[in-house]
Design a protein around this motif. Structure first.
Motif, PDB file in Angstrom:
ATOM      1  N   ALA A  52      -0.663   2.887   4.497  1.00  0.00           N
ATOM      2  CA  ALA A  52       0.578   2.214   4.121  1.00  0.00           C
ATOM      3  C   ALA A  52       0.489   0.726   4.424  1.00  0.00           C
ATOM      4  CB  ALA A  52       1.759   2.838   4.848  1.00  0.00           C
ATOM      5  N   PHE A  53       1.270  -0.061   3.673  1.00  0.00           N
ATOM      6  CA  PHE A  53       1.386  -1.503   3.903  1.00  0.00           C
ATOM      7  C   PHE A  53       2.800  -1.805   4.377  1.00  0.00           C
ATOM      8  CE2 PHE A  53       2.873  -5.622   2.315  1.00  0.00           C
ATOM      9  CZ  PHE A  53       1.984  -6.471   2.977  1.00  0.00           C
ATOM     10  N   ASP A  54       2.902  -2.577   5.450  1.00  0.00           N
ATOM     11  CA  ASP A  54       4.204  -2.926   6.025  1.00  0.00           C
ATOM     12  C   ASP A  54       4.390  -4.435   5.946  1.00  0.00           C
ATOM     13  OD1 ASP A  54       6.482  -3.285   7.516  1.00  0.00           O
ATOM     14  OD2 ASP A  54       5.549  -2.784   9.436  1.00  0.00           O
ATOM     15  N   ASP A  55       5.437  -4.885   5.255  1.00  0.00           N
ATOM     16  CA  ASP A  55       5.689  -6.319   5.141  1.00  0.00           C
ATOM     17  C   ASP A  55       6.687  -6.819   6.180  1.00  0.00           C
ATOM     18  OD1 ASP A  55       8.134  -5.397   4.281  1.00  0.00           O
ATOM     19  OD2 ASP A  55       8.065  -6.356   2.303  1.00  0.00           O
ATOM     20  N   VAL A 103       5.175   0.393   2.109  1.00  0.00           N
ATOM     21  CA  VAL A 103       4.700   1.003   0.871  1.00  0.00           C
ATOM     22  C   VAL A 103       3.590   1.988   1.224  1.00  0.00           C
ATOM     23  CG1 VAL A 103       3.580   0.600  -1.355  1.00  0.00           C
ATOM     24  CG2 VAL A 103       5.246  -1.050  -0.473  1.00  0.00           C
ATOM     25  N   VAL A 104       3.797   3.273   0.891  1.00  0.00           N
ATOM     26  CA  VAL A 104       2.812   4.302   1.162  1.00  0.00           C
ATOM     27  C   VAL A 104       1.830   4.386  -0.007  1.00  0.00           C
ATOM     28  CG1 VAL A 104       2.412   6.756   1.588  1.00  0.00           C
ATOM     29  CG2 VAL A 104       4.411   5.615   2.588  1.00  0.00           C
ATOM     30  N   LEU A 105       0.527   4.349   0.310  1.00  0.00           N
ATOM     31  CA  LEU A 105      -0.530   4.424  -0.695  1.00  0.00           C
ATOM     32  C   LEU A 105      -1.266   5.749  -0.530  1.00  0.00           C
ATOM     33  CD1 LEU A 105      -1.850   0.788  -0.274  1.00  0.00           C
ATOM     34  CD2 LEU A 105      -0.405   1.641  -2.120  1.00  0.00           C
ATOM     35  N   PHE A 125      -5.336   5.045  -4.581  1.00  0.00           N
ATOM     36  CA  PHE A 125      -6.628   4.391  -4.390  1.00  0.00           C
ATOM     37  C   PHE A 125      -7.614   4.785  -5.489  1.00  0.00           C
ATOM     38  CE2 PHE A 125      -5.077   3.881   0.008  1.00  0.00           C
ATOM     39  CZ  PHE A 125      -5.379   2.544   0.200  1.00  0.00           C
ATOM     40  N   ALA A 126      -7.503   6.033  -5.960  1.00  0.00           N
ATOM     41  CA  ALA A 126      -8.394   6.496  -7.026  1.00  0.00           C
ATOM     42  C   ALA A 126      -8.144   5.744  -8.325  1.00  0.00           C
ATOM     43  CB  ALA A 126      -8.218   7.994  -7.242  1.00  0.00           C
ATOM     44  N   SER A 127      -6.923   5.210  -8.490  1.00  0.00           N
ATOM     45  CA  SER A 127      -6.597   4.474  -9.716  1.00  0.00           C
ATOM     46  C   SER A 127      -7.168   3.062  -9.717  1.00  0.00           C
ATOM     47  CB  SER A 127      -5.079   4.395  -9.895  1.00  0.00           C
ATOM     48  OG  SER A 127      -4.484   3.563  -8.889  1.00  0.00           O
TER      49      SER A 127
END
Length: 277
Positions: free
Chosen positions: A63-66, A71-73, A78-80
């Motif tokens: 996940a990315f935290d601003d 935002v959960v990935l 990632f495969a995309s």
């Protein structure tokens, strides 16, 4: 040494098959954390902060935290992405070696010729030496495109990954904006001090004293019986788990140079057809 992958250096139509090896290794003693009262090994658990359960790897996303939102990935996300699996070390340009700031240098790799003939490899190595240039390359490692510097190290070619430009911080210190007066005498005395320490650098003259003392301490404890059974205290442990065809070298070089010259020629404008009178 064991190669980490095989591929080929490519520039123009020249193809130089190589094997890639890590050029450095960590010599630090590997240590675990243990309980000070009984020597039991301390292991970190991947515990969810919501349900408090220990989560296995196959149920962990990134996940990315601003700072305000997260935002959960997922694995599908990632495969995309366009993962890189290229086995080519693609030369982008040849630059003067002194233009590469050492601060940009990261991981180093040795390149071994991989093919029936080492002629193309040796030719590239000697050309870089004679021209005092370094090849700037693109290559893929661990599914990421990386920037690299291909240069000569002794008798071998070395690939060094480079930091991207925006990964190098700009040094801005207000204290350096102050005006400082240095007298000629002070400068001469400082130069004399430097000269008194002058020497030719010999890396093998320096040792990691801390690691040497740590190994000696461990050996002393083992000999004195000041140790515990790994099997009982730590429990059982489990182990975790060719370059392309070389073209005729002179022909490949000739065609590459011709193609480069053709691209540099200005294109002539097409002539207008005369209108019928």
């Amino acid at each position: 040494m064991r190669s980490i992958w095989t591929g080929a250096i490519t520039f123009g139509l020249v193809n130089v098959p190589v094997k890639v090896y890590s050029a450095t290794e960590d010599h630090d003693v590997s240590l675990h954390q243990v309980h000070d009262t009984d020597g039991g090994r301390i292991r970190y658990q991947r515990r969810c902060e919501i349900c408090a359960k220990v989560v296995p790897y196959d149920h962990i996303d990134k996940a990315f935290d601003d700072g305000e939102q997260t935002v959960v990935l997922t694995a599908d996300d990632f495969a995309s992405l366009p993962a890189e699996h290229s086995k080519e070390i693609d030369v982008v340009e040849f630059v003067p070696s002194d233009q590469i700031d050492p601060i940009m240098l990261d991981k180093s790799y040795f390149l071994e010729p991989d093919g029936k003939s080492a002629k193309a490899y040796v030719l590239l190595r000697r050309t870089l030496e004679a021209t005092d240039r370094t090849a700037i390359v693109h290559f893929a490692l661990r599914q990421k495109t990386r920037l690299g510097a291909l240069r000569v190290h002794g008798d071998v070619l070395m690939l060094q990954s480079l930091l991207w430009d925006d990964e190098v911080r700009e040094a801005k210190f207000a204290s350096l904006d102050e005006r400082v007066n240095i007298s000629a005498k002070e400068l001469d005395m400082s130069a004399a001090l430097v000269e008194s320490f002058a020497a030719d650098f010999a890396p093998d003259a320096f040792n990691d004293d801390y690691q040497d003392e740590l190994r000696a301490l461990i050996e002393t404890k083992l000999k004195s019986g000041d140790a515990v059974s790994t099997e009982v205290t730590f429990g059982e442990t489990t182990d975790e788990g060719e370059g392309g065809e070389v073209l005729d070298l002179m022909e490949a070089l000739r065609r590459s140079v011709e193609a480069s010259r053709d691209r540099a020629k200005p294109k002539s404008k097409p002539k207008r057809a005369r209108s019928a009178s």
